[in-house]
Design an enzyme around this catalytic site. Sequence first.
Site, PDB file in Angstrom:
ATOM      1  N   LYS A 180      35.671 -53.258  70.575  1.00 36.89           N
ATOM      2  CA  LYS A 180      36.968 -53.045  69.921  1.00 36.89           C
ATOM      3  C   LYS A 180      37.202 -54.074  68.818  1.00 36.89           C
ATOM      4  O   LYS A 180      37.720 -53.752  67.746  1.00 36.89           O
ATOM      5  CB  LYS A 180      38.103 -53.114  70.955  1.00 36.89           C
ATOM      6  CG  LYS A 180      38.185 -51.878  71.836  1.00 36.89           C
ATOM      7  CD  LYS A 180      39.151 -52.067  72.987  1.00 36.89           C
ATOM      8  CE  LYS A 180      39.210 -50.812  73.850  1.00 36.89           C
ATOM      9  NZ  LYS A 180      39.977 -50.945  75.058  1.00 36.89           N
ATOM     10  N   ASP A 212      47.325 -47.481  73.638  1.00 34.95           N
ATOM     11  CA  ASP A 212      46.474 -46.799  74.617  1.00 34.95           C
ATOM     12  C   ASP A 212      47.100 -45.474  75.041  1.00 34.95           C
ATOM     13  O   ASP A 212      46.437 -44.623  75.631  1.00 34.95           O
ATOM     14  CB  ASP A 212      46.284 -47.689  75.861  1.00 34.95           C
ATOM     15  CG  ASP A 212      44.869 -48.254  75.964  1.00 34.95           C
ATOM     16  OD1 ASP A 212      43.961 -47.697  75.313  1.00 34.95           O
ATOM     17  OD2 ASP A 212      44.674 -49.243  76.695  1.00 34.95           O
ATOM     18  N   GLN A 272      43.357 -54.351  79.019  1.00 33.54           N
ATOM     19  CA  GLN A 272      42.136 -53.687  79.462  1.00 33.54           C
ATOM     20  C   GLN A 272      42.158 -53.467  80.978  1.00 33.54           C
ATOM     21  O   GLN A 272      42.380 -54.390  81.746  1.00 33.54           O
ATOM     22  CB  GLN A 272      40.922 -54.541  79.059  1.00 33.54           C
ATOM     23  CG  GLN A 272      39.584 -53.917  79.386  1.00 33.54           C
ATOM     24  CD  GLN A 272      39.305 -52.638  78.613  1.00 33.54           C
ATOM     25  OE1 GLN A 272      39.683 -52.498  77.462  1.00 33.54           O
ATOM     26  NE2 GLN A 272      38.655 -51.689  79.247  1.00 33.54           N
TER      27      GLN A 272
END
Length: 301
Positions: free
Chosen positions: A62, A129, A106
């Site tokens: 990322k 997200d 995460q």
Amino acid sequence: MASWRLSENSMNLIDGNKVAAEIKQEIAEEVKQIIDNGGKQPHLAAILVGHDGGSETYVAYKIKDCEAVGFKSSLIRYEDDVTEEELLAKVEELNNDDDLDGFIVQLPLPKHISEQKVIEAIDPKKDVDGFHPINVGRMVIGLPSFVSATPYGIVELLKRYNIETSGKNCVVLGRSNIVGRPMSVLMSQKAINATVTVAHSRTANLKEVCANADILIVAMGVPEFVTADMVKEGAVVIDVGTTRVKSDKTKSGWKLKGDVLYDEVAPKCSYITPVPGGVGPMTRTSLLLNTLLSAKKEIYK
């Protein structure tokens, strides 16, 4: 698209790496334009707890992706003994950081931290997200929202390969909140117009249900679950699965396997995604697309 009954020579590989590279190029050009016009550089942050191998790799990618498109990126690390209170305090701090367009926490998180509590603590306006219940709810009723990255990436692949979806039977195999459920909603919306069945491990006559699909999207998390007898001739198969299995054929001793028994299923398909190199690169790229939307204030004005 041509008839759904295609010979096995007509199998087309859906190349996620290629499409992701094209999209990243488009994002980079747009970011350059924003900055040239005096705008702010988009900024994405990631919170990483502990040292899970998969999460470490994913977050490293990322950061690399952000550099490639001209985003600013920040990585906030915690050991896996971080308290829930400490993590929630950091989420609140990022919510209030005006320079930050979006951030992700995460997953998975250590057992002593409630993932749901953390997801709900993220400001929906920065939830790139697309996991916050407000974004999920907005997506379900067709309002602009941040859509979770994997379903967003799959829709983009279908569009860019000009795969006919209107009126087609779509079976989504799997019902997780991250892939299966949002995927089923997106496929049934007016822009896509598929007729959707959500199937799972408890579905009766699962083989027959899958074999009726024009488009089969598999997100079970079970390696090589879908075999040739579950797939209709000429179907489009999207394999979301990525399970690391031991292998004596690779240098690392591991191999990434999808949820579809590829060698057996691919000859029957009109289109199929490989693993790796299919859905995975698009998941990462979708995060960039969401961050750009956030930076441009296109979801929440």
